[in-house]
Design an enzyme around this catalytic site. Structure first.
Site: not given
Length: 189
Positions: A105-107
């Site tokens: 998730i995210c980066a």
């Protein structure tokens, strides 16, 4: 009785705490056995917003363990610190060969999975600021994207939705319903 699902959640200095805790909490609500594994020798680490989390194991303690899923929270520099761990990369690459579930998730979809070439030809989502860095995968702006055995989440704002999707992919529908009821996402009748 079905054996408990075993999930590895790696954490490093600078990991995003909201994502990490959401993943761990939701999976444990589903009765998964979650190993909170820190990168390096220290179990206590500081996350991206200054929250300290105590891991349960260090990365050297889980070599050779077969997981049903590995789920990587984002956060910077946490995603880079996870990616830069040779021990974790080896565990992740061995896990990929087994065809088991991978989440990020995210980066981390870009900084970890794409960097290691695991997203080649696959649709993934990530924090929009990391999308221009994508080299192998195909960016999809949806909050949660599943392509083959890889599930990705956009950002901390979608951490709960991301974690619930992992539960959905690992467990029977009745488990998903019970987790959602416990969160009052479904009415309890």
């Amino acid at each position: 009785m079905e054996k408990r699902k075993l999930v590895l959640v790696p954490l490093a200095y600078g990991s995003e705490e909201l994502e990490a805790v959401s993943i761990i909490d939701i999976l444990r609500r589903a009765n998964a056995k979650v190993d909170i594994v820190t990168i390096g020798d220290e179990k206590l680490l500081e996350c991206s917003k200054g929250v300290k989390i105590l891991g349960e194991k260090v990365i050297d303690e889980v070599k050779g363990v077969k997981y049903d899923a590995i789920v990587v929270p984002g956060g910077m520099p946490g995603a880079e610190n996870i990616r830069n761990s040779e021990e974790f990369s080896k565990i992740l690459l061995d896990h990929v060969k087994s065809g088991a579930l991978i989440g990020a998730i995210c980066a981390s979809p870009v900084v970890v999975l794409d960097y290691l070439g695991l997203t080649k030809g696959k649709r993934i989502t990530c924090h929009p600021s990391f999308a221009p860095m994508l080299k192998h995968g195909i960016y999809d702006p949806q909050p949660v994207v599943v392509d083959s055995n890889i599930v990705t989440g956009k950002s901390a704002g979608f951490a709960l939705e991301f974690a619930l999707k992992i539960v959905e992919l690992l467990f029977p529908e009745e488990v998903v319903v019970n987790v959602k009821k416990g969160l009052a996402l479904l009415e309890i009748i």
